[in-house]
Design a protein around this motif. Structure first.
Motif, PDB file in Angstrom:
ATOM      1  N   UNK A 326       0.833  -1.203   0.000  1.00 44.27           N
ATOM      2  CA  UNK A 326       0.000   0.000   0.000  1.00 44.27           C
ATOM      3  C   UNK A 326       0.871   1.257   0.000  1.00 44.27           C
ATOM      4  N   UNK A 327       1.940   1.250   0.808  1.00 48.37           N
ATOM      5  CA  UNK A 327       2.839   2.403   0.849  1.00 48.37           C
ATOM      6  C   UNK A 327       3.460   2.663  -0.522  1.00 48.37           C
ATOM      7  N   UNK A 328       3.801   1.597  -1.238  1.00 46.36           N
ATOM      8  CA  UNK A 328       4.380   1.745  -2.575  1.00 46.36           C
ATOM      9  C   UNK A 328       3.397   2.436  -3.517  1.00 46.36           C
ATOM     10  N   UNK A 329       2.136   1.986  -3.512  1.00 48.24           N
ATOM     11  CA  UNK A 329       1.139   2.588  -4.397  1.00 48.24           C
ATOM     12  C   UNK A 329       0.860   4.042  -4.008  1.00 48.24           C
ATOM     13  N   UNK A 330       0.840   4.331  -2.710  1.00 48.02           N
ATOM     14  CA  UNK A 330       0.647   5.711  -2.260  1.00 48.02           C
ATOM     15  C   UNK A 330       1.782   6.593  -2.775  1.00 48.02           C
ATOM     16  N   UNK A 331       2.994   6.086  -2.674  1.00 48.11           N
ATOM     17  CA  UNK A 331       4.151   6.844  -3.151  1.00 48.11           C
ATOM     18  C   UNK A 331       4.046   7.113  -4.649  1.00 48.11           C
ATOM     19  N   UNK A 332       3.648   6.103  -5.417  1.00 53.74           N
ATOM     20  CA  UNK A 332       3.582   6.244  -6.868  1.00 53.74           C
ATOM     21  C   UNK A 332       2.542   7.281  -7.290  1.00 53.74           C
ATOM     22  N   UNK A 333       1.320   7.201  -6.735  1.00 47.39           N
ATOM     23  CA  UNK A 333       0.284   8.159  -7.158  1.00 47.39           C
ATOM     24  C   UNK A 333       0.574   9.555  -6.644  1.00 47.39           C
ATOM     25  N   UNK A 334       1.330   9.646  -5.549  1.00 47.91           N
ATOM     26  CA  UNK A 334       1.686  10.946  -4.986  1.00 47.91           C
ATOM     27  C   UNK A 334       2.772  11.633  -5.799  1.00 47.91           C
TER      28      UNK A 334
END
Length: 368
Positions: A326-334
């Motif tokens: 989840x942290x990875x996806x948050x980082x990517x969209x951010x």
């Protein structure tokens, strides 16, 4: 003249009003029955009827304080005189619903169940599953929320009875109108948006994992976007303590419960919706997010993932025990505006599947 319909829920909230109002717009004659005037689960306000007839069996009371026999008798007395109606019941597991459905079936009425439960919602006990086969026996068919919900009902004895998608739907028009803005990627600029969780504060929503994921994400960026959590529930104080423990007091904000109009406004300011549930029959908030062009990061256990969430197109799915994912996806969209723009535009490919027009279509298919 189109058929007359009766719908039963414990309490009629904004999501139910959306569905009943859509039927009214298509010239159905509709009766909406609620057991009580207040929900045991949600703090929502629900007063408008928008053309349908609303019947409340018990005013200002909780179902916890009412006997099954008392509810059953009042429900039967409400339903029996309506000889030309088709009946759609939620809460199949409640004795008052089961015995009313049995009686109506014996009287030759058409009775349908509305359900979004899936086999993977929890561990299963063979004896309880056999009881469910009996509980589903009175129904002529089902309106379901997902493909997995349909498959589960087939397992419970409804294989040869019609099961139609379209139960979990909301008014896309209402959501967009109430937001006071336009869907992303238009509206609030990319760099001013925040992450959102809109959820009851209960164990199955897996919110401690979400805070772990946020902490990992925040450690990898210079100026982490805040995480706003909207909702109430028994875990509120423990979540606040955990936020302090993770040193995210300035970044993770608990807002408490907000009404449906304010949900629309919050989503108009959201970069991505997080839905980290370890158990989620559907996830109506996914519809609200997609109505506002907001990508969704959700666990694969959410029923909405069957049709509404397409990995890499309008969001991403992950396992509920994977804060790193989840942290990875948050980082990517951010960090990647081009990706966020693409995911946002991708919501238009599926948002129609969550609109109340599909509810109307599903009802029509069942009763025709």
């Amino acid at each position: 003249m189109k058929p007359k319909l009766l719908f039963l829920w414990e309490n009629i909230g904004p999501m139910h009003q959306d569905r009943l109002s859509a039927l009214i717009e298509h010239d159905y004659q509709v009766v909406g029955v609620e057991v009580t005037s207040q929900s045991n689960t949600y703090s929502w306000v629900s007063d408008e009827t928008n053309g349908y007839v609303k019947k409340t069996l018990f005013l200002n009371q909780s179902t916890h304080n009412l006997s099954q026999v008392k509810i059953m008798l009042k429900l039967m007395l409400t339903c029996i005189p309506l000889k030309e109606h088709h009946f759609f019941f939620c809460h199949y597991e409640q004795p008052y619903v089961f015995f009313t459905a049995i009686l109506l079936k014996l009287l030759g009425r058409k009775v349908f169940v509305m359900n979004n439960a899936k086999f993977d919602d929890s561990s299963r006990n063979i004896l309880l599953e056999l009881v469910k086969v009996v509980l589903y026996s009175p129904y002529n068919g089902a309106l379901v929320g997902s493909e997995r919900a349909s498959a589960y009902l087939s397992l419970l004895g409804m294989k040869n009875r019609p099961k139609v998608l379209g139960y979990n739907t909301l008014s896309i028009e209402r959501i967009r109108t109430n937001s006071g803005t336009v869907p992303a990627p238009k509206g609030l600029p990319f760099d001013k948006r925040h992450f959102s969780i809109i959820s009851r504060l209960v164990p199955k929503k897996n919110l401690f994992m979400a805070i772990d994921a946020y902490t990992l994400y925040a450690s990898k960026v210079q100026n982490p976007r805040p995480l706003h959590i909207y909702g109430d529930g028994p875990l509120e104080s423990k979540l606040q303590e955990y936020i302090v423990k993770k040193k995210q007091l300035n970044n993770v904000i608990l807002h408490g419960f907000i009404q449906s109009d304010d949900i629309s406004k919050a989503l108009g300011q959201t970069l991505a919706l997080l839905l980290p549930s370890s158990e989620e029959q559907f996830g109506n908030v996914v519809i609200e997010a997609q109505a506002m062009g907001v990508p969704v990061l959700a666990t694969y256990l959410c029923g909405a993932a069957d049709e509404l969430i397409r990995d890499g197109i309008n969001g991403f799915t992950f396992t509920p025990d994977n804060p790193e994912g989840l942290a990875f996806f948050m980082h990517e969209v951010c960090q990647r505006k081009d990706m966020w723009n693409s995911l946002s535009k991708g919501t238009e490919l599926t948002v129609y599947l969550g609109d109340t027009k599909r509810f109307v279509s599903g009802i029509s298919r069942l009763i025709d």
